[in-house]
Design a protein around this motif. Structure first.
Motif, PDB file in Angstrom:
ATOM      1  N   GLY A   1       0.819  -1.212   0.000  1.00 43.00           N
ATOM      2  CA  GLY A   1       0.000   0.000   0.000  1.00 43.00           C
ATOM      3  C   GLY A   1       0.849   1.256   0.000  1.00 43.00           C
ATOM      4  N   MET A   2       1.892   1.281   0.801  1.00 37.21           N
ATOM      5  CA  MET A   2       2.754   2.455   0.817  1.00 37.21           C
ATOM      6  C   MET A   2       3.538   2.581  -0.481  1.00 37.21           C
ATOM      7  SD  MET A   2       1.969   4.245   3.237  1.00 37.21           S
ATOM      8  CE  MET A   2       3.121   5.515   2.831  1.00 37.21           C
ATOM      9  N   ALA A   3       3.935   1.475  -1.070  1.00 35.24           N
ATOM     10  CA  ALA A   3       4.622   1.535  -2.362  1.00 35.24           C
ATOM     11  C   ALA A   3       3.700   2.137  -3.417  1.00 35.24           C
ATOM     12  CB  ALA A   3       5.083   0.139  -2.778  1.00 35.24           C
ATOM     13  N   TRP A   4       2.415   1.814  -3.347  1.00 39.33           N
ATOM     14  CA  TRP A   4       1.438   2.363  -4.288  1.00 39.33           C
ATOM     15  C   TRP A   4       1.299   3.873  -4.103  1.00 39.33           C
ATOM     16  CZ3 TRP A   4      -4.125   3.334  -3.369  1.00 39.33           C
ATOM     17  CH2 TRP A   4      -4.808   3.591  -4.555  1.00 39.33           C
ATOM     18  N   VAL A   5       1.308   4.334  -2.865  1.00 43.17           N
ATOM     19  CA  VAL A   5       1.227   5.775  -2.596  1.00 43.17           C
ATOM     20  C   VAL A   5       2.483   6.482  -3.113  1.00 43.17           C
ATOM     21  CG1 VAL A   5       1.165   7.494  -0.745  1.00 43.17           C
ATOM     22  CG2 VAL A   5      -0.359   5.531  -0.659  1.00 43.17           C
ATOM     23  N   PHE A   6       3.667   5.910  -2.861  1.00 41.85           N
ATOM     24  CA  PHE A   6       4.914   6.500  -3.364  1.00 41.85           C
ATOM     25  C   PHE A   6       4.932   6.528  -4.891  1.00 41.85           C
ATOM     26  CE2 PHE A   6       7.078   5.551   0.792  1.00 41.85           C
ATOM     27  CZ  PHE A   6       7.348   6.874   1.087  1.00 41.85           C
ATOM     28  N   TRP A   7       4.409   5.485  -5.515  1.00 38.74           N
ATOM     29  CA  TRP A   7       4.350   5.424  -6.973  1.00 38.74           C
ATOM     30  C   TRP A   7       3.547   6.591  -7.532  1.00 38.74           C
ATOM     31  CZ3 TRP A   7       6.102   3.742 -11.389  1.00 38.74           C
ATOM     32  CH2 TRP A   7       5.283   3.742 -12.502  1.00 38.74           C
ATOM     33  N   GLY A   8       2.433   6.919  -6.889  1.00 36.80           N
ATOM     34  CA  GLY A   8       1.612   8.039  -7.330  1.00 36.80           C
ATOM     35  C   GLY A   8       2.347   9.366  -7.232  1.00 36.80           C
ATOM     36  N   TRP A   9       3.059   9.577  -6.132  1.00 37.31           N
ATOM     37  CA  TRP A   9       3.828  10.816  -5.978  1.00 37.31           C
ATOM     38  C   TRP A   9       4.954  10.891  -6.992  1.00 37.31           C
ATOM     39  CZ3 TRP A   9       2.360  15.077  -3.954  1.00 37.31           C
ATOM     40  CH2 TRP A   9       1.499  15.098  -2.880  1.00 37.31           C
ATOM     41  N   ALA A  10       5.634   9.787  -7.196  1.00 41.42           N
ATOM     42  CA  ALA A  10       6.752   9.785  -8.152  1.00 41.42           C
ATOM     43  C   ALA A  10       6.271  10.082  -9.561  1.00 41.42           C
ATOM     44  CB  ALA A  10       7.462   8.424  -8.108  1.00 41.42           C
ATOM     45  N   ARG A  11       5.150   9.536  -9.940  1.00 40.45           N
ATOM     46  CA  ARG A  11       4.608   9.813 -11.285  1.00 40.45           C
ATOM     47  C   ARG A  11       4.232  11.281 -11.417  1.00 40.45           C
ATOM     48  NH1 ARG A  11       2.757   5.987 -15.237  1.00 40.45           N
ATOM     49  NH2 ARG A  11       1.520   7.788 -15.754  1.00 40.45           N
TER      50      ARG A  11
END
Length: 156
Positions: free
Chosen positions: A67-77
């Motif tokens: 779940g946290m990786a998914w949140v970081f992925w959104g910010w990085a994009r």
């Protein structure tokens, strides 16, 4: 030249780094952060699946980490799309998307808790995901290759 890295992990890191490059994540420190997150998530989920008969705690830990990786992925994009300056409207959109991601993440956590997940394991996975992201970024931001323009390909 001798390599001190464990070769399968180095190959996996290079493949993941190249995949992130093709998805538009050009900043090396952000790619490294996402590689750390994805690697930790994959390791926790694989170990959790292997030990599921013994205990489901590691699988729930991996779910929180995912779940946290998914949140970081959104910010990085979001931050990889811009040219360096962020317009107020775009930032508002990013904050709304982040809020939606957190809402979906919270609903998924609630659903996991309803089916019998360990709240401590899920919270530990979320906290570990944040720690891996921050520590990975701090480590990579200090490296000389992370400060470049990011036009160097995989960086492996």
């Amino acid at each position: 030249m001798s390599r001190t890295k464990f070769q399968p992990l180095a190959a996996l890191h290079a493949a993941l780094d190249a995949w992130l490059w093709r998805r538009g994540i050009r900043q090396p420190a952000i790619r490294g952060l996402l590689c750390f997150e994805a690697g930790a998530c994959a390791l926790a989920l694989a170990a959790g699946a292997a030990l599921l008969v013994v205990t489901p705690l590691l699988l729930w830990f991996g779910a929180g980490l995912a779940g946290m990786a998914w949140v970081f992925w959104g910010w990085a994009r979001f931050f990889s799309r811009g040219s360096g300056s962020v317009q107020p409207g775009a930032l508002m959109g990013a904050l709304l998307r982040w809020g939606c991601r957190m809402l979906v993440f919270a609903l998924a956590l609630y659903g996991a808790l309803r089916v019998g997940a360990s709240p401590i394991a899920l919270a530990a996975g979320v906290a570990f995901g944040v720690a891996v992201g921050l520590a990975g970024y701090a480590l990579l931001a200090r490296s000389p290759g992370a400060r470049g323009s990011g036009a160097g390909g995989t960086g492996a």
